[in-house]
Write a protein that holds these residues in place. Structure first.
Motif, PDB file in Angstrom:
ATOM      1  N   GLY A  71       0.799  -1.222   0.000  1.00 52.47           N
ATOM      2  CA  GLY A  71       0.000   0.000   0.000  1.00 52.47           C
ATOM      3  C   GLY A  71       0.832   1.272   0.000  1.00 52.47           C
ATOM      4  N   LYS A  72       2.166   1.101  -0.008  1.00 53.17           N
ATOM      5  CA  LYS A  72       3.022   2.286   0.022  1.00 53.17           C
ATOM      6  C   LYS A  72       3.994   2.240  -1.141  1.00 53.17           C
ATOM      7  CE  LYS A  72       2.632   3.277   4.849  1.00 53.17           C
ATOM      8  NZ  LYS A  72       3.222   4.149   5.846  1.00 53.17           N
ATOM      9  N   THR A  73       4.668   3.338  -1.368  1.00 60.40           N
ATOM     10  CA  THR A  73       5.595   3.387  -2.498  1.00 60.40           C
ATOM     11  C   THR A  73       7.019   3.608  -2.009  1.00 60.40           C
ATOM     12  OG1 THR A  73       6.124   4.506  -4.548  1.00 60.40           O
ATOM     13  CG2 THR A  73       5.131   5.854  -2.839  1.00 60.40           C
ATOM     14  N   THR A  74       7.960   3.073  -2.759  1.00 63.31           N
ATOM     15  CA  THR A  74       9.358   3.347  -2.439  1.00 63.31           C
ATOM     16  C   THR A  74       9.939   4.316  -3.465  1.00 63.31           C
ATOM     17  OG1 THR A  74       9.893   1.325  -3.641  1.00 63.31           O
ATOM     18  CG2 THR A  74       9.834   1.184  -1.251  1.00 63.31           C
ATOM     19  N   LYS A  75       9.164   4.603  -4.489  1.00 58.43           N
ATOM     20  CA  LYS A  75       9.635   5.510  -5.542  1.00 58.43           C
ATOM     21  C   LYS A  75       8.946   6.853  -5.386  1.00 58.43           C
ATOM     22  CE  LYS A  75      10.753   2.060  -9.021  1.00 58.43           C
ATOM     23  NZ  LYS A  75      10.302   0.871  -8.273  1.00 58.43           N
ATOM     24  N   ILE A  76       9.759   7.887  -5.158  1.00 60.21           N
ATOM     25  CA  ILE A  76       9.179   9.219  -5.032  1.00 60.21           C
ATOM     26  C   ILE A  76       9.848  10.131  -6.039  1.00 60.21           C
ATOM     27  CG2 ILE A  76       8.476   9.046  -2.623  1.00 60.21           C
ATOM     28  CD1 ILE A  76      11.099  10.427  -1.867  1.00 60.21           C
ATOM     29  N   GLU A 103       0.565 -15.894   4.795  1.00 56.38           N
ATOM     30  CA  GLU A 103      -0.688 -15.187   5.073  1.00 56.38           C
ATOM     31  C   GLU A 103      -0.903 -14.159   4.001  1.00 56.38           C
ATOM     32  OE1 GLU A 103      -1.412 -13.438   8.941  1.00 56.38           O
ATOM     33  OE2 GLU A 103      -0.366 -15.121   9.882  1.00 56.38           O
ATOM     34  N   LYS A 104      -2.155 -14.015   3.656  1.00 53.24           N
ATOM     35  CA  LYS A 104      -2.510 -13.062   2.624  1.00 53.24           C
ATOM     36  C   LYS A 104      -3.816 -12.429   3.047  1.00 53.24           C
ATOM     37  CE  LYS A 104      -1.246 -14.383  -2.019  1.00 53.24           C
ATOM     38  NZ  LYS A 104      -0.549 -13.208  -2.458  1.00 53.24           N
ATOM     39  N   SER A 105      -3.884 -11.149   2.920  1.00 54.20           N
ATOM     40  CA  SER A 105      -5.147 -10.510   3.273  1.00 54.20           C
ATOM     41  C   SER A 105      -5.452  -9.412   2.280  1.00 54.20           C
ATOM     42  CB  SER A 105      -5.035  -9.957   4.694  1.00 54.20           C
ATOM     43  OG  SER A 105      -5.821  -8.818   4.848  1.00 54.20           O
ATOM     44  N   TYR A 106      -6.678  -9.380   1.860  1.00 55.78           N
ATOM     45  CA  TYR A 106      -7.150  -8.285   0.995  1.00 55.78           C
ATOM     46  C   TYR A 106      -8.392  -7.688   1.616  1.00 55.78           C
ATOM     47  CZ  TYR A 106      -4.310 -10.080  -2.829  1.00 55.78           C
ATOM     48  OH  TYR A 106      -3.272 -10.476  -3.600  1.00 55.78           O
ATOM     49  N   ASN A 107      -8.397  -6.397   1.765  1.00 59.62           N
ATOM     50  CA  ASN A 107      -9.616  -5.702   2.171  1.00 59.62           C
ATOM     51  C   ASN A 107      -9.946  -4.685   1.095  1.00 59.62           C
ATOM     52  OD1 ASN A 107      -9.387  -7.036   4.543  1.00 59.62           O
ATOM     53  ND2 ASN A 107      -8.602  -5.298   5.693  1.00 59.62           N
ATOM     54  N   LEU A 108     -11.163  -4.691   0.691  1.00 57.00           N
ATOM     55  CA  LEU A 108     -11.609  -3.745  -0.331  1.00 57.00           C
ATOM     56  C   LEU A 108     -12.800  -3.000   0.239  1.00 57.00           C
ATOM     57  CD1 LEU A 108     -10.497  -3.336  -3.134  1.00 57.00           C
ATOM     58  CD2 LEU A 108     -12.342  -4.763  -4.001  1.00 57.00           C
ATOM     59  N   GLY A 150     -11.093   1.994  -1.521  1.00 53.77           N
ATOM     60  CA  GLY A 150      -9.742   1.875  -0.987  1.00 53.77           C
ATOM     61  C   GLY A 150      -9.408   0.416  -0.753  1.00 53.77           C
ATOM     62  N   MET A 151      -8.138   0.110  -0.699  1.00 51.07           N
ATOM     63  CA  MET A 151      -7.775  -1.282  -0.452  1.00 51.07           C
ATOM     64  C   MET A 151      -6.615  -1.404   0.529  1.00 51.07           C
ATOM     65  SD  MET A 151      -5.713  -2.574  -3.817  1.00 51.07           S
ATOM     66  CE  MET A 151      -5.025  -4.020  -3.035  1.00 51.07           C
ATOM     67  N   ASP A 152      -6.550  -2.552   1.147  1.00 51.57           N
ATOM     68  CA  ASP A 152      -5.437  -2.917   2.029  1.00 51.57           C
ATOM     69  C   ASP A 152      -4.981  -4.294   1.617  1.00 51.57           C
ATOM     70  OD1 ASP A 152      -4.840  -0.988   3.913  1.00 51.57           O
ATOM     71  OD2 ASP A 152      -6.646  -1.466   5.073  1.00 51.57           O
ATOM     72  N   GLU A 153      -3.699  -4.486   1.627  1.00 53.77           N
ATOM     73  CA  GLU A 153      -3.199  -5.793   1.246  1.00 53.77           C
ATOM     74  C   GLU A 153      -2.074  -6.162   2.202  1.00 53.77           C
ATOM     75  OE1 GLU A 153      -1.623  -5.803  -2.721  1.00 53.77           O
ATOM     76  OE2 GLU A 153      -0.851  -7.839  -2.496  1.00 53.77           O
ATOM     77  N   ILE A 154      -2.031  -7.416   2.575  1.00 53.88           N
ATOM     78  CA  ILE A 154      -0.970  -7.895   3.461  1.00 53.88           C
ATOM     79  C   ILE A 154      -0.447  -9.217   2.917  1.00 53.88           C
ATOM     80  CG2 ILE A 154      -0.643  -9.027   5.700  1.00 53.88           C
ATOM     81  CD1 ILE A 154      -2.232  -6.860   6.985  1.00 53.88           C
TER      82      ILE A 154
END
Lengths: 533, 1090
Positions: A35-40, B579-584, B610-614
Motif C-alpha cells: 500500500g506504500k511506495t518506495t519511488k518518489i 498469510e494473505k489478506s485483501y480488504n476492499l 480503498g484497499m489494504d493488502e498484506i
C-alpha cells in the motif's frame, strides 16, 4: 491399493515441501508494504510539502477552532466572553499541533532535498524549481513558528525520515534572529534563482509544475511575488527593533524593486474544493457556535469616520436584532455579557433570535463553503509599504499605500462575500474603487498618528482570518493599543503572554537541546522576542 | 528435505508378523510412551503420541505392556495383527497428558516447564458463547478480558504480564496443531471504529473443544518462535476417538443477558444551573426556566445535562415530548431503557463413531443471540468434522474441517459519545424509553425539534431542544436505528495430517492446513432528512475482506529405549506459513441521491474505494531431543531457526534454543517415598525466543495520495527502520509440583524471570526530528513472576464431595532502558494533557500521570484562597496499569447427582482511568454526587454573600437563602493552617470534575485502582441417575442452571463494571468509557448423550 495411498501421502508431503523451497526473494518481496511506495519524485514531494502544511494554510476547522481563536482573543479581533481564570490561557496540546504540523511539513522538505541531492546535475536542473518553491513555503511557515516561539529547531531539524538515526537527528534550536537573517537572504536568492529557472525549464517540468502546484497552479510569476512579498513581510517585522534592523532595511529596498503582490485579484491564496481540500464546513464549524460575536474594537475601527461606516463592516458583521453594530468589549462585566448574549451566540440569556451583539456575517464567514484562505494578500503588502514609507525605511507615499491597502482589503472582503453560495445574510456589492478611496482618505485624516492608522486598519484586515499575523504586528508596533485587563483568577496567565511556550512533547523528547535553549533564550510565556517593542 | 523423501519412498518390508494397535487408558485416552515388550525377547517398542505401536514378533508371542502408574498387562498375540490394550491405573496414579508445542502430547511428568490445562467440562458449563468467559481465573498468570457485547466482542489474553511494551501481547492460537488467525481488536478510538469488533479467537466454538493447554514460558513456546513470544494457547478439539461405536451428544442452552453495572443516577435533584450560577443564567431563584410551547403558551421547564437544578417537587413542567409532566425523576437506571434484555440460545449436536480403522466426530452448533442493543441480531452456524483413518497399520490420516458462517446485524455501538461527551449525557429526568421510540420519525427520518427547517412532520418533532439530543438522538440512537451494518462472515479451518510409522519408533508426520476467512460488510445508512430539503444524507458502504493462511509442516519423530532405563526421543521438522489478506472498501460520497437506495450507484458524488493488502511468509526449521532416565529424570533441548518476511533481508533469519529438565523425586525416592506423597516433581527450564516486528512496521516507504487531482508523496511521521533485528526474550523458569494424601491435594508453583533485550519499540520522538516516532531495537525490560496453583478435595464421603481450586500470580516488571536520551514513552494523552499514560526508565510499564492536588511535606492537601485544591504544576504519577496480582478460585460441591460449582476471579491493583466518572461527577447526575449535596448527606449550611460566594452560617440574613450543600475541603491553607473556606458542593463537583487541564479541574481522582473480586460463574446442575436414563438408551442426562457475572464481592471502580473496556491492547484497556453496555447473565442448559 496400498501403494496408491502411500502415493497420496507422498503427494501431500511434496505439496508441503514446495514451501521449503522458499527462495530469499519470497521473503524480501513480502517485506515491502504493497500500500506504500518506495519511488518518489521531486514534483510529487513538493505537493507533499504543501499538502502537509495545508491545515495551517487553509482556514481549516482545527486551526481556527483550537489555535487561531486564541490569537483572536489576544488581538481582540473576536468578541469574547470576559470570564475569569482562563482568558489568556492557551493549551499545550494545541500549541503542539501547530508545532508538529510545521515539522511534518519540514520533514517532507528534507526528503525532497535529500532526493534532489541524490540526482544527477541534468535532472537537478529541472527539479530545482520544485525544491525552490517548497523552500518558500517552508519559510512562510517557519517564520510563523519563529514569531510564536522564538528560537526553534530548523537547520538540523526534520532529518529522521532521511537517515533514521535518532541520536543524530535530535535537532538544536536555532536562534530566531539567525533564522530571520537566513530567511531574508534565502528568499532573495530564491527569487533570483526562480527568475533564472523560469526561462530554462523543460516543457515537461512546466507541465508537471502546473499539475502539482495547488497554490499558484504553476504560475512562477506569482511565486516570485510570494517569495518577495514574504521577504518584505519578514523584513518589516525586524526593521524597527532588534539586531537585524540594517539587514532588514537593505532587504526592504531590494524587495520594493522586485515583483510584489499588488492587486487583490492576483494575491497569493488557496481555495477549498469538494475533493481533497474539502474545508466546506470547516470554517463554519470553527466559528458558528463560539466566538462568532463581533469585537467592539473592530467596530470602533470601522466607524472611526463619523459620517460614514467602513464598507468592510457590512460584509464582516451582521447588525443585531435592532440593526445596530455592537460588539463585545473587555470592559463589560461577565453578568452584562450573559444577560446580553443569546442562544445564537452560543451563550447568554436572550432567546436565539434576540441578538444584542452583532455577529460574524454568515454569508462572508460562517456559511461560506468556498471560503478563500489568504496566504499573502495585496492589502497586507500595501500596508507593509505604508508602514515602510511612514517610518522612512524607503521613500514613498504612505497615504497612497494606505489607501491602496483599504481598497484591496475592501475588495477582498467583498470578494469573500461574493464567492459564498449562501444567501442567508448580507450579500454585498463592492462599492467601487473611487468610493473606497474617498473613504480611505477621510479615514487617514481622522488619525493624528499615521502609524496607528496603518496598523489599525491592517489589523482590521487580518481580522479573524489571520490573527497570528495581527498578533505579531501588535507585539512589534504596539498598535492598535488595546486594553488587556488582569485575570486575577488565573494561575498561569494573569496577563497577555508575549510568546508561546515550547510544547511539552518537545521539551520531553528533545531534552538536551531544549535545556540548552532554556539556558539561552528561556521558555517563559512573557519573554519578549527580539523584534518586539 | 531429500532425506525425508527417502524415508517416504522406502517401502515397508514384512519380515515377520507385524503387530500393531493402540494402548489406551480407561477413559479412552491414548497412553503415550508405554513400553511394549515381546515376552522373553529383547524386542521392545514404545507407543507414539497417539498411543499407537507396531512391533514385529512371532505370531505366538505374548506382549507385555508397561507404563508407569498403570498395572502391567500381558496379552497373547494369538496370530492377530492388531492388538489393542486398555491399561488400568494403579491406585495412586494420576497420569496426565499435556499437549506441548507442535501438538505433541506428552506425559505431564516429563515436561520441564509450566503448562496450564483447562478441559472441556470447564469451558461449557455456563454455555459461554466464546472461549473468553470460560477461561477467566482458570490458569495462573493468564489474564483474560472479554469485551462487553457478548459473542460479537473480542477476547484479550495476556500470559505472564506483558511481553511487549508497545507491540502485540496476544498469544498465538493453535488449533489442533495449526496456528490460526486471531489478531487485536478495538484498539482504535471511537472516531476510527465506532463498533465493538471481535477477533479470531471469538470464532472458536467452545462446544467442539476437548482441552486447552496454555504454554507460558520461553522454553514451552520456543518451538513456536516469534509467534509464541506472548505465550501459546493450544486448543485441541474433540474427536471420535474415545467413543465406542456410534455416539450422539446433544445439548441446548438458553441464556438471558441483563444490563448491569452501569451508572446509577440520583433522583433528588433535576437538571439545571446551580444556585450560585442561577443569577444571570435566565433561571429563577429555584432553578426553573420559562419557555413558550408551540402554541405560544408559557410554561416552566428545566434543561441541561448538569443536574444542579431544583429538587424534584412534582410541579408542572413542559417536557420535550410536548406534554406537561410532573417534575419528578423518571428513572435512576436509564440504561435499562436504552437497552433491552438480551437472549442467547445455543444448540449443539455431535455424532461420533469409532471403529478399529477409523473414528470421526461431526458436530453442528447453532447459536442465536438477541443482543442487548436494539435493532441488532447475531446468528452463527458452526460445522465441525474431525476424524482419523488408519489406512494401514502404520499409515494414518487425520483430518478436520471447521466451517463457520455468521450473520451479524449491527454489532454493538460504542457508547463513547454518551459516556464521555457532555452532548450525549443524560440523567434521571430523561425519559430514555420515549426518546428511543422517537429517535426516528414514522417516515423513517431522524427526528428533530418541531421548529427546525428540515423536519418532514413537525407534529412528531421535539417540543424544544433538549441537552442530550445531539449525542443521544442524532448520534447514538440514529446510529442504531438509522444505520444498519450487515455482516456476513465465513471462516473455514481445514487440515489434513498424514502420518507414517516407518519403522517402530520412527514416525513421519505432516500436515497441510488452511484458515480462510471471507467477510462481507455492508453499511446502510438511512437518509436522515427528506431529500426535498436539498441536502443528500445517508450512505452506503461495502467492504470485502479476505484473509488466508496456508500452513504446512513435516516432522520426523524418533523414539527408542536405548537401554532399560534410558529413553531417547527426538524430532526434526519444518513448518511454513503464508498469510494473505485483501480488504476492499467502497463507499458513497456526499450522501444518497435517491432516498434509501443502498447501492454505490446512489452516490451523489463519485463513490470512493480503498484497499489494504498484506502478504506474510514465515518459515522455520526446528529440532528437539529428549532423554529420560529411569522414569524420574528428563532432559529436553530444542533449537529453532526462523525466517520472517517482516524483517529486512539482512536480518530476517534467526536462531533460538531452549532446554528444560525435570526430576520426579517421588519416583527417585522409590521405597523411601513417604506415604503421604503421591507425586513430586522439580523442574527447570531456560529458553530464548525471538520476536519479529509486526507486519510492515519496519518497512521504510512513502505514502502516496491524491487531493483534488494533485498527486503527492509523503514521508510518514511514523518512521520505519530496515535495521530492525528480532527482539529476544531470555527466560528462566523453575517449578515445583506435588500431589499428596492419595491425590486429595496438589499444587504447582512456578517462578520465572525474563529479560527482554533489543526490544522493538516505536520510540516517541520530538516532532522537530521529522517524525513522531521511529521503530528501534532499544528497549530492555525485565519481568519476574510467581505463579501458584492449588487444588484439592478436602471433603469426600460416599454422597458428598467438595473440590476446591485456586491460583494466584504475581508479576513485576521494570523498564531498564529505552533509546538513548529517551526517558519515557508516551502511550496516551487524554484531554489535551490532563492525564498521560507513560512508561519510564526505571519504572514499570504503564504509569499514569495527571495533575493532582498539591501536598505539603506532611502530605496535607493544600487549599488555595478560592477554597479549591491547588494543583501540581505538572502531571505527577498517580498510578500504574499493571495489577499487583491476579488469580481465581473456585469450588464444586457434589451431593450424589447434584453439584454446585462456583468460580471467582480477582485482581489486586492496576489503575484504570474512569473517563465517564471524570465528566459525570461534574454533571451532578450520579448517586455518587449526593454526598454533601444537602444536610442529609453531610452538606453544611451557608448563604451567598455579596460577592456571590458562600458564607458559612447556620441561619441566613433576611433576603438571603440558606443553602445546605456547603463543604470545606480537607486540607491546609497556604499558610499551613487548617482549611476553613467553604465552597458549594455543586461547584466542587462541577469545577474539579470536568474536561481539560484548567485548574481546579484535575483527573487524579478519576484514576482508580481496579481491584476486584468477581463471582464469574455459578452453576447448579443435576445428573440424572443412570438407572433412570438408561431405560431411554441414554448414557448421560444433565440439567443445569447457571449465572455468569452475577455479582462482585468487592469492586473498587465506581459506576462501571471493572471490565467495561473492549480493547485487546493493554494501552487501550487502561481507560473505561468507550464500549457498550455490560451485562449479567442467567441461563439453563441441557446435555444428553446417547
Amino acid at each position: 491399493m496400498k501403494m496408491k495411498k502411500i502415493n497420496s501421502i507422498i503427494l501431500g508431503l511434496i505439496a508441503v515441501c514446495t514451501f521449503i523451497a522458499c527462495s530469499d526473494d519470497q521473503y524480501t518481496s513480502r517485506y515491502d508494504n504493497p500500500g506504500k511506495t518506495t519511488k518518489i519524485s521531486c514534483d510529487k514531494m513538493m505537493t507533499g510539502v504543501f499538502y502537509n502544511g495545508k491545515d495551517f494554510t487553509y482556514n481549516a476547522y482545527w486551526r481556527m477552532y483550537t489555535w487561531e481563536n486564541i490569537f483572536g482573543k489576544y488581538t481582540q479581533t473576536i468578541g469574547y466572553f470576559n470570564g475569569t481564570g482562563s482568558v489568556y490561557f492557551y493549551n499545550d496540546g494545541y500549541a503542539n499541533d501547530r508545532w508538529a504540523n510545521f515539522y511534518k511539513t519540514l520533514a517532507q522538505f528534507r526528503t525532497l532535498e535529500n532526493l534532489y541531492n541524490s540526482e544527477s546535475e541534468s535532472v537537478q536542473a529541472n527539479d530545482r524549481i520544485f525544491k525552490d518553491l517548497s523552500e518558500i513555503f517552508v519559510y512562510d511557515h517557519l517564520s510563523q513558528i519563529v514569531d510564536l516561539f522564538g528560537a526553534v529547531p530548523f537547520s538540523a531539524a526534520g532529518y529522521l525520515g532521511v537517515d533514521g538515526d535518532l541520536t543524530k537527528d535530535r535537532p538544536v534550536f536555532d536562534n530566531d534572529a539567525t533564522l530571520y537573517k537566513m530567511m531574508l537572504t534565502r528568499l532573495g536568492e530564491l527569487y533570483t534563482d526562480i527568475q533564472t529557472l523560469k526561462s530554462s525549464l523543460s516543457a515537461l517540468t512546466t507541465k508537471s509544475l502546473s499539475s502539482q502546484d495547488f497554490i499558484n497552479k504553476g504560475n512562477l510569476d506569482k511565486w516570485l511575488m510570494y517569495a518577495n512579498s514574504l521577504r518584505l513581510r519578514l523584513a518589516v517585522h525586524v526593521a524597527a527593533q532588534g539586531t537585524l534592523t540594517s539587514d532588514a532595511k537593505s532587504a526592504i529596498t531590494e524587495c520594493l524593486s522586485r515583483s510584489l503582490v499588488t492587486t487583490d485579484d492576483n494575491q497569493i491564496e488557496v481555495y477549498p474544493d469538494a475533493d481533497g481540500f474539502n474545508y466546506k464546513d470547516d470554517f463554519r464549524n470553527g466559528y458558528k457556535d463560539i466566538n462568532n460575536v463581533a469585537s467592539q474594537y473592530m467596530i470602533n475601527a470601522m466607524t472611526k469616520v463619523s459620517s460614514q461606516k467602513d464598507y468592510r463592516l457590512f460584509v464582516m458583521y451582521m447588525p443585531n436584532a435592532e440593526g445596530k453594530y455592537i460588539g463585545m468589549d473587555r470592559t463589560e462585566t461577565q453578568d452584562f455579557q450573559t444577560n446580553h448574549g443569546s442562544g445564537f451566540n452560543g451563550f447568554g440569556n436572550l432567546a436565539f433570535d434576540k441578538t444584542y451583539y452583532s455577529y460574524l456575517d454568515s454569508v462572508t464567514y460562517t456559511d461560506n463553503k468556498n471560503f478563500i484562505s489568504p496566504i499573502i494578500s495585496a492589502a497586507e503588502v500595501d500596508f507593509l509599504k505604508a508602514e515602510i514609507y511612514q517610518n522612512g525605511w524607503a521613500t514613498g507615499n504612505a497615504e497612497q499605500a494606505f489607501v491602496n491597502g483599504m481598497v484591496n482589503s475592501t475588495k477582498f472582503y467583498y470578494r469573500q462575500n461574493k464567492v459564498s453560495i449562501s444567501t442567508q445574510g448580507y450579500v454585498g456589492t463592492y462599492p467601487g474603487d473611487a468610493a473606497v478611496q474617498a473613504y480611505a482618505e477621510k479615514l487617514w485624516a481622522t488619525y493624528s498618528n499615521k502609524l496607528e492608522a496603518i496598523m489599525t486598519q491592517k489589523w482590521v484586515h487580518f481580522g479573524i482570518i489571520q490573527p497570528t499575523q495581527a498578533w505579531t504586528d501588535i507585539r512589534r508596533t504596539g498598535y492598535p493599543a488595546l486594553t488587556y485587563p488582569t485575570d486575577a483568577n488565573s494561575q498561569a496567565f494573569k496577563t497577555i503572554p508575549s510568546r508561546i511556550q515550547y510544547p511539552n512533547t518537545e521539551a520531553a523528547n528533545n531534552k538536551a537541546n531544549y535545556d540548552a535553549v532554556v539556558a539561552t533564550q528561556g521558555d517563559d510565556s512573557y519573554i519578549k522576542l527580539f523584534w518586539a517593542k | 528435505m531429500t532425506g525425508i523423501l527417502m524415508f517416504l519412498i522406502a517401502s515397508v518390508y514384512a519380515q515377520d508378523i507385524s503387530v500393531g494397535g493402540s494402548v489406551k487408558d480407561a477413559n479412552g485416552e491414548p497412553v503415550i510412551g508405554a513400553t511394549i515388550n515381546v515376552e522373553g525377547t529383547k524386542t521392545a517398542t514404545v507407543t507414539n503420541a497417539d498411543g499407537m505401536y507396531i512391533i514385529k514378533c512371532s505370531p505366538k508371542a505374548s506382549l507385555i505392556i508397561n507404563y508407569i502408574g498403570y498395572e502391567s498387562q500381558k496379552v497373547p498375540v494369538g496370530g492377530k495383527s492388531s492388538v489393542n490394550v486398555v491399561l488400568k491405573e494403579t491406585s495412586t496414579n494420576l497420569t496426565e497428558v499435556v499437549v506441548t508445542a507442535l501438538g505433541i502430547k506428552k506425559d505431564a511428568r516429563k515436561v520441564g516447564y509450566a503448562i496450564s490445562s483447562v478441559n472441556a467440562d470447564e469451558l461449557v458449563k455456563t454455555a459461554s458463547p466464546t472461549l473468553g468467559t470460560a477461561l477467566y481465573g482458570k490458569a495462573a498468570g493468564v489474564t483474560i478480558k472479554t469485551a462487553p457485547g457478548g459473542a460479537a466482542g473480542a477476547i484479550s489474553i495476556n500470559v505472564r504480564g506483558l511481553s511487549s511494551i508497545t507491540g502485540t501481547n496476544q498469544p498465538l492460537i493453535v488449533l489442533d496443531g495449526v496456528p490460526i488467525h486471531n489478531g487485536e481488536a478495538n484498539n482504535s478510538d471511537y472516531w476510527s471504529s465506532q463498533r465493538v469488533n471481535s477477533n479470531g479467537l471469538a470464532d472458536i466454538n467452545p462446544e467442539d473443544i476437548a482441552s486447552i493447554s496454555i504454554l507460558k514460558g520461553a522454553a514451552a513456546t520456543a518451538q513456536y518462535g516469534s509467534e509464541g513470544a506472548s505465550g501459546v494457547v493450544m486448543i485441541t478439539t474433540k474427536t471420535g476417538k474415545s467413543s465406542r461405536g456410534v455416539g450422539v451428544d446433544f445439548n441446548a442452552s438458553w441464556t438471558g443477558n441483563y444490563v448491569a453495572y452501569m451508572p446509577e443516577y440520583q433522583t433528588t435533584y433535576g437538571p439545571g444551573a446551580a444556585p450560585q450560577s442561577r443569577a444571570g443564567n435566565g433561571a429563577d431563584a429555584n432553578g426553573f426556566y420559562t419557555i413558550k410551547d408551540r402554541n405560544g403558551v408559557e410554561h416552566k421547564y428545566v434543561t441541561g445535562t448538569s443536574y444542579w437544578g431544583p429538587k424534584y417537587d412534582g410541579s408542572d413542567v413542559l417536557y420535550y415530548d410536548g406534554t406537561v409532566r410532573k417534575y419528578n425523576a423518571i428513572s435512576s437506571d436509564p440504561y435499562s431503557n436504552l437497552f433491552r434484555t438480551g437472549f442467547d440460545q445455543q444448540y449443539n449436536v455431535a455424532i461420533t463413531n469409532s471403529t478399529d480403522k477409523s473414528n470421526f466426530r461431526f458436530s453442528y452448533t447453532y447459536y442465536n443471540s438477541l443482543p442487548n442493543q436494539y435493532n441488532s441480531n447475531f446468528s452463527k452456524h458452526n460445522f465441525s468434522l474431525t476424524g482419523s483413518y488408519n489406512i494401514l497399520n502404520n499409515v494414518k490420516f487425520d483430518y478436520s474441517v471447521n466451517y463457520l458462517t455468521e450473520h451479524i446485524k449491527n454489532r454493538p455501538y460504542r457508547m463513547y459519545r454518551l459516556l464521555c461527551n457532555f452532548a450525549g449525557m443524560f440523567g434521571a429526568f430523561d425519559d430514555v424509553s420515549w426518546i428511543r421510540n422517537h429517535a426516528m420519525t414514522s417516515a423513517g427520518y431522524r427526528n428533530r425539534v418541531y421548529s427546525s427547517g428540515d423536519i418532514d412532520n413537525p407534529a412528531e418533532g421535539f417540543e424544544y431542544d433538549f441537552s442530550s439530543r445531539s449525542g443521544l438522538v442524532d448520534e447514538y440512537l440514529w446510529n442504531i436505528f438509522g444505520k444498519e451494518q450487515i455482516e456476513s462472515n465465513n471462516r473455514l479451518i481445514a487440515k489434513v495430517a498424514p502420518s507414517w510409522e516407518i519403522i517402530p519408533g520412527l514416525t513421519l508426520k505432516a500436515s497441510l492446513a488452511t484458515d480462510f476467512t471471507s467477510d462481507k460488510i455492508e453499511n446502510k445508512n438511512h437518509t436522515e432528512t427528506a431529500l426535498a430539503f436539498g441536502n443528500a444524507t445517508g450512505g452506503y458502504q461495502l467492504q470485502n475482506n479476505r484473509y488466508t493462511i496456508v500452513y504446512g509442516d513435516v516432522l520426523l519423530y524418533y523414539d527408542k529405549n536405548l537401554t532399560d532405563k534410558i529413553n531417547l526421543s527426538a524430532y526434526a521438522g519444518w513448518s511454513g506459513r503464508k498469510e494473505k489478506s485483501y480488504n476492499l472498501n467502497s463507499y458513497t460520497v456526499d450522501g444518497l441521491s435517491v432516498e434509501n437506495w443502498f447501492n454505490l450507484n446512489a452516490s451523489k458524488s463519485t463513490p470512493r474505494t480503498g484497499m489494504d493488502e498484506i502478504n506474510l511468509l514465515k518459515t522455520a526449521w526446528y529440532g528437539d531431543v529428549t532423554l529420560s532416565y529411569d522414569n524420574w529424570a528428563y532432559l529436553e533441548g530444542t533449537l529453532r531457526n526462523e525466517k520472517s518476511s517482516t524483517l529486512y533481508m539482512d536480518n530476517n533469519s534467526f536462531w533460538y534454543p531452549s532446554v528444560n529438565a525435570s526430576v520426579v523425586f517421588s519416583e527417585l525416592l522409590k521405597e523411601k517415598k513417604p506415604t503421604w506423597l503421591d507425586y513430586g516433581k522439580i523442574r527447570a527450564s531456560y529458553g530464548i525466543v525471538g520476536l519479529a516486528p509486526e507486519i510492515y512496521a519496519a518497512t521504510v516507504a512513502y505514502n502516496q495520495g491524491t487531493a483534488s487531482g494533485y498527486v503527492y508523496n509523503e514521508q510518514p511521521m511514523a518512521v520505519g527502520n530496515n535495521g530492525i533485528k528480532p527482539e529476544r526474550t531470555y527466560e528462566w523458569e523453575f517449578g515445583l509440583e506435588g500431589k499428596f494424601l492419595n491425590n486429595r491435594a496438589g499444587f504447582d508453583l512456578s517462578y520465572y524471570s525474563k529479560d527482554v533485550k533489543d526490544q522493538i519499540l516505536r520510540t516517541t520522538t520530538a516532532s522537530s526530528t521529522g517524525g513522531t516516532s521511529i521503530l528501534m531495537n532499544v528497549g530492555e525490560y525485565t519481568s519476574k513472576g510467581v505463579e501458584l496453583e492449588l487444588y484439592g478435595t478436602p471433603y469426600m464421603t460416599k454422597d458428598w464431595r467438595i473440590d476446591v481450586r485456586g491460583n494466584i500470580a504475581w508479576n513485576w516488571n521494570k523498564i531498564k532502558k529505552l533509546a538513548d536520551g529517551v526517558e519515557r514513552l508516551e502511550h496516551k494523552r487524554w484531554d489535551n494533557g490532563a492525564a498521560y499514560l507513560y512508561s519510564m526508565v526505571g519504572g514499570s510499564i504503564g504509569d499514569f500521570y495527571a495533575y493532582a492536588p498539591k501536598e505539603d511535606a506532611q502530605g496535607n492537601k493544600i487549599v488555595g484562597s478560592d477554597g479549591f485544591y491547588e494543583l501540581t504544576s505538572e502531571p505527577v504519577k498517580v498510578g500504574n496499569t499493571m495489577p499487583k496480582y491476579t488469580g481465581g478460585f473456585g469450588f464444586t460441591v457434589t451431593y450424589q447427582n447434584v453439584y454446585l460449582d462456583v468460580s471467582l476471579d480477582y485482581r489486586c491493583g492496576g489503575s484504570v482511568f474512569n473517563m465517564p466518572y471524570e465528566y459525570m461527577m461534574g454533571r451532578g447526575s450520579l448517586t455518587e454526587n449526593m454526598e454533601y449535596r444537602d444536610a442529609d448527606h453531610g452538606g453544611q449550611t451557608y448563604y451567598l454573600g455579596s460577592d456571590n460566594m458562600p458564607v458559612a452560617a447556620s441561619t441566613a440574613p433576611t433576603g438571603k437563602t440558606l443553602y445546605d450543600d456547603g463543604i470545606i475541603l480537607p486540607g491546609v491553607k497556604e499558610d499551613g493552617t487548617k482549611n476553613d473556606i467553604m465552597i458549594s458542593a455543586d461547584r466542587m463537583y462541577n469545577w474539579t470534575y470536568n474536561w481539560g487541564t484548567e485548574a481546579p479541574t484535575y483527573y487524579s481522582h478519576s484514576i482508580f485502582k481496579n481491584s476486584y473480586v468477581k463471582v464469574r460463574e455459578i452453576v447448579l446442575g443435576y445428573n440424572f441417575p443412570k438407572s433412570i436414563i438408561s431405560k431411554f438408551g441414554c448414557q448421560k442426562l444433565q440439567l443445569s442452571a447457571y449465572a455468569r457475572n452475577p455479582f462482585y464481592i468487592y469492586k473498587n471502580l465506581p459506576i462501571f463494571d471493572a471490565e467495561a473496556t473492549d480493547a485487546t491492547s493493554w494501552i487501550e484497556q487502561s481507560w473505561i468509557g468507550g464500549s457498550t453496555v455490560t451485562t449479567r447473565s442467567f441461563g439453563v442448559s441441557l446435555r444428553v448423550s446417547f
